[in-house]
Design an enzyme around this catalytic site. Structure first.
Site, short mmCIF file in Angstrom:
data_model
loop_
_atom_site.label_atom_id
_atom_site.label_comp_id
_atom_site.label_asym_id
_atom_site.label_seq_id
_atom_site.Cartn_x
_atom_site.Cartn_y
_atom_site.Cartn_z
N VAL A 1 0.70 -1.28 -0.04
CA VAL A 1 0.05 0.02 0.01
C VAL A 1 0.82 1.46 0.00
CG1 VAL A 1 -2.07 -1.12 0.96
CG2 VAL A 1 -0.03 -0.13 2.54
N TYR A 2 2.26 1.24 0.14
CA TYR A 2 2.97 2.41 0.20
C TYR A 2 2.88 2.97 -1.44
CZ TYR A 2 4.58 0.81 4.78
OH TYR A 2 4.80 0.61 6.15
N SER A 3 2.31 4.07 -1.35
CA SER A 3 2.32 4.81 -2.46
C SER A 3 1.58 3.79 -3.47
CB SER A 3 3.52 5.32 -3.08
OG SER A 3 3.80 6.39 -2.14
#
Length: 327
Positions: free
Chosen positions: A57-59
């Site tokens: 989900v990071y960026s």
């Protein structure tokens, strides 16, 4: 660089883990320049860091892509590196876009492998607990990934201790892969895990990999008690606003005093406090520049006395707040 074993496994990891959440365009305060991100990763490798943490989900996958591209071009052998990522968060709209169902876990593992450009993930972690999915289903899916060779170890992140113990117990009873590590928020001013997961991790030989070891930058000393932050993350983020309490300012004052005595920086003292804790394997540092990374690495050379460790810890009384698990 110093190395240690992750929990009771034989996996060797550097005493500092490079967190890659800041690499990407998901938030204004992140590093949008991919070349700058790669430069930080390259310098981490030069310093001997072999442990890298990211999440799908990071960026929305950018972080994994940046890390994978940088490691693919690195001189270090893939066999030396420990690549960790996570699953749980929403990756697409509609049904089955998030959570820890068998479907989501298996599909997201494949997607992460593609973005990371690697054949296997060293440490695959559940990013949060999923109340909507039986833990046995999640553990079975993780077993499948380990059996297929797509994952080497499984870990967990940010949950009440009773849920972690439930997962460990169900793994033992069902002969599933056991979580070998726990990521939790832990630093000199966020001590709640001392009243939650850390005693359990010590009892069960679970490796501890603290996130936000510098309290979102508060422990670097860049903020002043009488000055309201007017820009950046601290001005708008509730996650940062909770730092500005009398107890935390008291801790920071002691950090600065001890830093001066050691000719070190506040960040180095804050990280050294964690590194002196036997329960901690590798704090996850999230530098956005090479200068910040090199400053963090200097913490390994800071030797704190028992008296200094006690003085730093004294202002805070650890209390567990279940709402913290939703941060």
């Amino acid at each position: 660089m110093e190395y240690t074993r992750l929990g009771e496994t034989g996996l060797e990891v550097s005493r500092l883990c490079l967190g890659c959440m800041n690499f990407g365009t998901g938030q204004p305060w992140m590093v949008h320049d991919r070349e700058q991100s790669r430069a930080v990763i390259d310098r981490a490798l030069e310093l001997g860091i072999n442990f890298f943490d990211t999440a799908n989900v990071y960026s929305h996958g950018e972080s994994e892509e940046i890390l994978g591209s940088a490691l693919a071009d690195a001189d270090r052998s893939r066999a030396e590196l420990v690549v960790a990522t996570k699953v749980y968060g929403r990756m697409h709209e509609g049904p089955n876009g998030e959570g820890l169902s068998r479907k989501h876990v298996l599909e997201q593992a494949d997607a992460s492998l593609e973005r990371l450009g690697t054949d296997y993930i060293d440490l695959y972690q559940i990013h949060r607990w999923d109340d909507g999915t039986p833990i046995e289903e999640t553990l079975s899916a993780l077993d499948r990934l380990v059996d297929d060779g797509r994952v080497r170890y499984v870990g967990a992140s940010t949950m009440p201790a009773w849920k972690l113990m439930k997962a460990l117990s169900r793994a033992d009873v069902g002969n599933h892969e056991r979580f070998v590590s726990m990521q939790c928020e832990y630093n000199l001013v966020d001590r709640h895990e001392e009243a939650n997961a850390l005693p359990l991790c010590a009892d069960q030989d679970i490796g501890v990999v603290p996130w936000s070891p510098l309290a979102g930058g508060f422990l670097t000393g860049k903020y002043e008690r009488d000055e309201d932050p007017d820009s950046g993350r601290a001005a708008t983020d509730e996650f940062m606003a909770k730092r500005f309490t009398d107890e935390n300012w008291a801790v920071l004052e002691r950090v600065r005093d001890i830093a001066d005595a050691h000719d070190a920086t506040p960040a180095q003292v804050a990280l050294a406090w964690l590194l002196h804790n036997d329960i901690v394997d590798a704090p996850i540092v999230g530098p956005r520049t090479i200068e910040h990374l090199e400053d963090d690495a200097g913490a390994l050379a800071v030797d704190l006395s028992d008296g200094e460790l006690e003085r730093l810890a004294d202002p805070i009384t650890p209390v567990w707040n279940p709402a913290i698990g939703d941060v």
